[in-house]
Motif scaffolding. Structure first.
Motif, PDB file in Angstrom:
ATOM      1  N   ARG A 279      16.197   4.245 -42.999  1.00 15.43           N
ATOM      2  CA  ARG A 279      17.296   3.377 -42.571  1.00 15.43           C
ATOM      3  C   ARG A 279      17.188   2.919 -41.122  1.00 15.43           C
ATOM      4  N   HIS A 280      16.439   3.658 -40.302  1.00 21.29           N
ATOM      5  CA  HIS A 280      16.290   3.306 -38.895  1.00 21.29           C
ATOM      6  C   HIS A 280      14.846   3.562 -38.484  1.00 21.29           C
TER       7      HIS A 280
ATOM      8  N   TYR B  62      12.519   3.628 -34.799  1.00 21.93           N
ATOM      9  CA  TYR B  62      12.513   3.565 -33.350  1.00 21.93           C
ATOM     10  C   TYR B  62      11.070   3.674 -32.863  1.00 21.93           C
TER      11      TYR B  62
ATOM     12  N   TRP C  15      13.056   6.494 -26.785  1.00 23.25           N
ATOM     13  CA  TRP C  15      13.183   5.689 -27.992  1.00 23.25           C
ATOM     14  C   TRP C  15      13.808   4.335 -27.694  1.00 23.25           C
TER      15      TRP C  15
ATOM     16  N   ASP D  42      17.199   0.667 -32.570  1.00 23.21           N
ATOM     17  CA  ASP D  42      16.757   0.565 -33.962  1.00 23.21           C
ATOM     18  C   ASP D  42      16.072  -0.773 -34.204  1.00 23.21           C
ATOM     19  N   LYS D  43      14.853  -0.714 -34.718  1.00 25.13           N
ATOM     20  CA  LYS D  43      14.073  -1.932 -34.972  1.00 25.13           C
ATOM     21  C   LYS D  43      14.281  -2.505 -36.371  1.00 25.13           C
ATOM     22  N   LEU D  44      14.975  -1.785 -37.242  1.00 23.22           N
ATOM     23  CA  LEU D  44      15.204  -2.306 -38.598  1.00 23.22           C
ATOM     24  C   LEU D  44      16.389  -3.258 -38.663  1.00 23.22           C
ATOM     25  N   ASN D  45      17.255  -3.219 -37.676  1.00 20.09           N
ATOM     26  CA  ASN D  45      18.383  -4.158 -37.623  1.00 20.09           C
ATOM     27  C   ASN D  45      19.161  -4.200 -38.936  1.00 20.09           C
ATOM     28  N   ASN D  46      19.659  -3.057 -39.368  1.00 18.53           N
ATOM     29  CA  ASN D  46      20.486  -2.930 -40.572  1.00 18.53           C
ATOM     30  C   ASN D  46      19.719  -3.156 -41.868  1.00 18.53           C
TER      31      ASN D  46
ATOM     32  N   VAL E 155      16.729  -1.713 -44.701  1.00 18.40           N
ATOM     33  CA  VAL E 155      16.343  -0.424 -45.276  1.00 18.40           C
ATOM     34  C   VAL E 155      14.954  -0.576 -45.871  1.00 18.40           C
TER      35      VAL E 155
ATOM     36  N   GLU F 215      14.078   7.266 -39.472  1.00 17.89           N
ATOM     37  CA  GLU F 215      15.204   8.129 -39.818  1.00 17.89           C
ATOM     38  C   GLU F 215      15.650   7.807 -41.238  1.00 17.89           C
TER      39      GLU F 215
ATOM     40  N   GLN G 289      18.114   8.613 -44.888  1.00 14.48           N
ATOM     41  CA  GLN G 289      19.528   8.573 -45.224  1.00 14.48           C
ATOM     42  C   GLN G 289      20.249   9.877 -44.900  1.00 14.48           C
TER      43      GLN G 289
END
Length: 132
Positions: free
Chosen positions: A49-50, A52, A61, A64-68, A70, A94, A96
């Protein structure tokens, strides 16, 4: 005599400036952050989900590079055009459950980090274990 001295002095300054420029340019180029695109392949049973990034020897760190987004099990995700100033980057995923998976990849060209069932997982107990 004064005119001759002025000419030698000017030539000397030009030589010093040329040498300093020749030394400084490669150093300035090497210190420039490089941009890369990181592909994350999730071959594990965990939903990521995240993600870094950090320097290999530090815990600095990024956000978060996923920007919401998954990365589900069996799927891949991409972090586009990230900027990095070292040859390697530490990648922290990271899941769930709040557990962290860590890997180190080269930051040049188009690196890929593959998460597998053998990737060490830290769920906050201070002990790292492989996934089940």
């Amino acid at each position: 005599m004064s005119n001759l001295f002025s000419r030698y002095f000017a030539i000397g300054r030009l030589t010093v400036a040329t040498v300093l420029t020749a030394v400084a340019l490669p150093l300035a180029y090497a210190a420039r952050p490089q941009t890369a695109t990181l592909t994350i392949v999730n071959n594990s049973s965990r939903e990521i989900r995240h993600v870094y990034l950090a320097h290999v020897d530090l815990d600095d760190w990024t956000a978060d590079k996923l920007n919401n987004s998954v990365i589900s099990p069996g799927q891949s995700g991409t972090i586009s055009n990230f900027s990095w100033d070292q040859q390697q980057v530490k990648v922290i995923g990271e899941d769930q459950e709040g557990c962290f998976l860590t890997g180190v990849v080269a930051s040049d060209n188009s690196p890929t980090w593959t998460i597998t069932g053998q990737t060490a997982v830290d769920c906050g107990s201070g002990v790292q274990a492989n996934q089940e």
